[in-house]
Design a protein around this motif. Structure first.
Motif, PDB file in Angstrom:
ATOM      1  N   THR A 132       0.833  -1.196   0.000  1.00  0.00           N
ATOM      2  CA  THR A 132       0.000   0.000   0.000  1.00  0.00           C
ATOM      3  C   THR A 132       0.872   1.252   0.000  1.00  0.00           C
ATOM      4  O   THR A 132       2.023   1.217   0.449  1.00  0.00           O
ATOM      5  N   TYR A 133       0.312   2.326  -0.504  1.00  0.00           N
ATOM      6  CA  TYR A 133       0.967   3.627  -0.382  1.00  0.00           C
ATOM      7  C   TYR A 133      -0.098   4.711  -0.378  1.00  0.00           C
ATOM      8  O   TYR A 133      -1.226   4.501  -0.817  1.00  0.00           O
ATOM      9  N   SER A 134       0.273   5.860   0.155  1.00  0.00           N
ATOM     10  CA  SER A 134      -0.632   7.003   0.126  1.00  0.00           C
ATOM     11  C   SER A 134       0.178   8.292   0.070  1.00  0.00           C
ATOM     12  O   SER A 134       1.320   8.341   0.534  1.00  0.00           O
ATOM     13  N   ILE A 135      -0.441   9.304  -0.513  1.00  0.00           N
ATOM     14  CA  ILE A 135       0.129  10.645  -0.534  1.00  0.00           C
ATOM     15  C   ILE A 135      -1.002  11.617  -0.216  1.00  0.00           C
ATOM     16  O   ILE A 135      -2.155  11.367  -0.572  1.00  0.00           O
ATOM     17  N   GLY A 136      -0.680  12.670   0.478  1.00  0.00           N
ATOM     18  CA  GLY A 136      -1.726  13.610   0.843  1.00  0.00           C
ATOM     19  C   GLY A 136      -1.161  14.954   1.268  1.00  0.00           C
ATOM     20  O   GLY A 136       0.043  15.119   1.433  1.00  0.00           O
ATOM     21  N   ALA A 137      -2.051  15.896   1.443  1.00  0.00           N
ATOM     22  CA  ALA A 137      -1.692  17.233   1.890  1.00  0.00           C
ATOM     23  C   ALA A 137      -2.776  17.727   2.834  1.00  0.00           C
ATOM     24  O   ALA A 137      -3.927  17.302   2.757  1.00  0.00           O
ATOM     25  N   GLY A 138      -2.387  18.626   3.713  1.00  0.00           N
ATOM     26  CA  GLY A 138      -3.364  19.162   4.646  1.00  0.00           C
ATOM     27  C   GLY A 138      -2.862  20.410   5.318  1.00  0.00           C
ATOM     28  O   GLY A 138      -1.775  20.916   5.024  1.00  0.00           O
ATOM     29  N   VAL A 139      -3.669  20.888   6.243  1.00  0.00           N
ATOM     30  CA  VAL A 139      -3.306  22.056   7.038  1.00  0.00           C
ATOM     31  C   VAL A 139      -3.902  21.886   8.429  1.00  0.00           C
ATOM     32  O   VAL A 139      -5.030  21.427   8.582  1.00  0.00           O
TER      33      VAL A 139
ATOM     34  N   ASP B 219      -3.612   3.772  -2.239  1.00  0.00           N
ATOM     35  CA  ASP B 219      -3.754   2.636  -3.145  1.00  0.00           C
ATOM     36  C   ASP B 219      -3.269   1.362  -2.473  1.00  0.00           C
ATOM     37  O   ASP B 219      -2.185   1.325  -1.907  1.00  0.00           O
ATOM     38  N   ALA B 220      -4.102   0.338  -2.516  1.00  0.00           N
ATOM     39  CA  ALA B 220      -3.752  -1.026  -2.127  1.00  0.00           C
ATOM     40  C   ALA B 220      -4.044  -1.853  -3.378  1.00  0.00           C
ATOM     41  O   ALA B 220      -5.089  -2.464  -3.507  1.00  0.00           O
ATOM     42  N   SER B 221      -3.140  -1.814  -4.335  1.00  0.00           N
ATOM     43  CA  SER B 221      -3.405  -2.255  -5.704  1.00  0.00           C
ATOM     44  C   SER B 221      -3.864  -3.699  -5.868  1.00  0.00           C
ATOM     45  O   SER B 221      -4.553  -4.009  -6.815  1.00  0.00           O
ATOM     46  N   ASN B 222      -3.528  -4.592  -4.950  1.00  0.00           N
ATOM     47  CA  ASN B 222      -3.950  -5.987  -5.101  1.00  0.00           C
ATOM     48  C   ASN B 222      -5.311  -6.277  -4.494  1.00  0.00           C
ATOM     49  O   ASN B 222      -5.808  -7.388  -4.571  1.00  0.00           O
ATOM     50  N   VAL B 223      -5.919  -5.287  -3.837  1.00  0.00           N
ATOM     51  CA  VAL B 223      -7.217  -5.468  -3.191  1.00  0.00           C
ATOM     52  C   VAL B 223      -8.274  -4.796  -4.061  1.00  0.00           C
ATOM     53  O   VAL B 223      -8.081  -3.673  -4.519  1.00  0.00           O
ATOM     54  N   ASP B 224      -9.413  -5.504  -4.312  1.00  0.00           N
ATOM     55  CA  ASP B 224     -10.483  -4.917  -5.117  1.00  0.00           C
ATOM     56  C   ASP B 224     -10.850  -3.537  -4.591  1.00  0.00           C
ATOM     57  O   ASP B 224     -10.979  -3.347  -3.391  1.00  0.00           O
ATOM     58  N   GLU B 225     -11.062  -2.611  -5.503  1.00  0.00           N
ATOM     59  CA  GLU B 225     -11.389  -1.225  -5.158  1.00  0.00           C
ATOM     60  C   GLU B 225     -10.416  -0.684  -4.126  1.00  0.00           C
ATOM     61  O   GLU B 225     -10.792   0.017  -3.194  1.00  0.00           O
ATOM     62  N   GLY B 226      -9.129  -1.018  -4.282  1.00  0.00           N
ATOM     63  CA  GLY B 226      -8.116  -0.660  -3.302  1.00  0.00           C
ATOM     64  C   GLY B 226      -7.659   0.773  -3.349  1.00  0.00           C
ATOM     65  O   GLY B 226      -6.983   1.221  -2.439  1.00  0.00           O
ATOM     66  N   ASP B 227      -8.000   1.523  -4.404  1.00  0.00           N
ATOM     67  CA  ASP B 227      -7.569   2.912  -4.420  1.00  0.00           C
ATOM     68  C   ASP B 227      -8.687   3.803  -3.903  1.00  0.00           C
ATOM     69  O   ASP B 227      -9.852   3.461  -3.965  1.00  0.00           O
ATOM     70  N   SER B 228      -8.307   4.934  -3.334  1.00  0.00           N
ATOM     71  CA  SER B 228      -9.315   5.827  -2.790  1.00  0.00           C
ATOM     72  C   SER B 228      -8.826   7.263  -2.763  1.00  0.00           C
ATOM     73  O   SER B 228      -7.626   7.516  -2.687  1.00  0.00           O
ATOM     74  N   ILE B 229      -9.757   8.167  -2.842  1.00  0.00           N
ATOM     75  CA  ILE B 229      -9.499   9.588  -2.659  1.00  0.00           C
ATOM     76  C   ILE B 229     -10.391  10.018  -1.514  1.00  0.00           C
ATOM     77  O   ILE B 229     -11.604   9.834  -1.566  1.00  0.00           O
ATOM     78  N   ASP B 230      -9.791  10.548  -0.456  1.00  0.00           N
ATOM     79  CA  ASP B 230     -10.635  10.966   0.660  1.00  0.00           C
ATOM     80  C   ASP B 230     -10.265  12.362   1.141  1.00  0.00           C
ATOM     81  O   ASP B 230      -9.155  12.832   0.928  1.00  0.00           O
ATOM     82  N   MET B 231     -11.241  12.997   1.722  1.00  0.00           N
ATOM     83  CA  MET B 231     -11.076  14.301   2.352  1.00  0.00           C
ATOM     84  C   MET B 231     -11.524  14.157   3.789  1.00  0.00           C
ATOM     85  O   MET B 231     -12.465  13.417   4.071  1.00  0.00           O
ATOM     86  N   GLY B 232     -10.844  14.848   4.691  1.00  0.00           N
ATOM     87  CA  GLY B 232     -11.195  14.699   6.096  1.00  0.00           C
ATOM     88  C   GLY B 232     -11.064  15.974   6.887  1.00  0.00           C
ATOM     89  O   GLY B 232     -10.409  16.938   6.475  1.00  0.00           O
ATOM     90  N   LEU B 233     -11.683  15.931   8.043  1.00  0.00           N
ATOM     91  CA  LEU B 233     -11.699  17.040   8.977  1.00  0.00           C
ATOM     92  C   LEU B 233     -11.541  16.460  10.371  1.00  0.00           C
ATOM     93  O   LEU B 233     -12.210  15.485  10.720  1.00  0.00           O
ATOM     94  N   GLY B 234     -10.616  17.023  11.168  1.00  0.00           N
ATOM     95  CA  GLY B 234     -10.423  16.546  12.526  1.00  0.00           C
ATOM     96  C   GLY B 234     -10.312  17.694  13.502  1.00  0.00           C
ATOM     97  O   GLY B 234      -9.894  18.793  13.141  1.00  0.00           O
ATOM     98  N   LEU B 235     -10.700  17.441  14.735  1.00  0.00           N
ATOM     99  CA  LEU B 235     -10.585  18.419  15.802  1.00  0.00           C
ATOM    100  C   LEU B 235      -9.714  17.814  16.892  1.00  0.00           C
ATOM    101  O   LEU B 235      -9.995  16.710  17.375  1.00  0.00           O
TER     102      LEU B 235
END
Length: 177
Positions: free
Chosen positions: A109-116, A134-150
């Protein structure tokens, strides 16, 4: 967590979280994750390691997932906010069981992201991010997500974090605490 004014970027911390994910088709996954974040000797660089487990299902299919990764966060503390870039590499295994039959898949798996991260008060900060994974060997393994945390500093050494993220590729919502 090392609660330095509620900000977690650039802080040494150990975290235990509970994640609950639901998909629009009715499936769900629930489980813990643990991580360790350590500022490196290079100014503006945090390094860390994390592990996670989830158990759930959809209809009569039981599912569980396990995974872990190492990550780096490059950041720059500016006046009033901290922009950052995050990348990780790791491993994941997904397993499903239905009527006594089971199947599992493993993946790099790998991921890249940016935030503030933005301080709200002396004890609280808000974290906004976007990431591609991306988890390329797993069905629907790629994703784009947005998040908010407190993040909220309960004391000098303990913080509470609650978050929400939406995976637009896989129609999933995750709540973290």
């Amino acid at each position: 967590a090392g609660a330095q004014g509620g900000e977690l970027i650039g802080a040494r911390y150990a975290a235990v979280e509970l994640d609950y994910t639901t998909w629009d088709d009715g499936g769900h996954l629930f489980g813990p994750s643990v991580s360790l974040n350590v500022p490196s000797s290079i100014k503006g660089l945090d390094l860390g390691i994390s592990a996670r487990y989830g158990d759930g299902g959809v209809d009569d299919i039981d599912m569980n997932e396990v995974g872990g990764d190492v990550y780096g966060v490059y950041y720059s503390k500016l006046s009033g906010f901290t922009p950052y870039l995050r990348g990780s590499i790791g491993y994941a295994r997904a397993k499903a069981e239905y009527l006594g039959n089971s199947a599992s898949e493993t993946s790099f798996t790998y991921s890249i992201g940016a935030g503030v991260e933005v301080p709200l008060t002396e004890k609280a900060s808000l974290d906004l991010h976007v990431a591609y994974s991306d988890a390329s060997n797993v069905d629907e393994g790629d994703s784009i997500d947005m998040g908010l945390g407190l993040n909220y500093a309960i004391s000098e050494k303990i913080s509470l974090r609650v978050g929400y993220s939406r995976d637009f590729d896989n129609d999933a919502n995750t709540v973290t605490g």
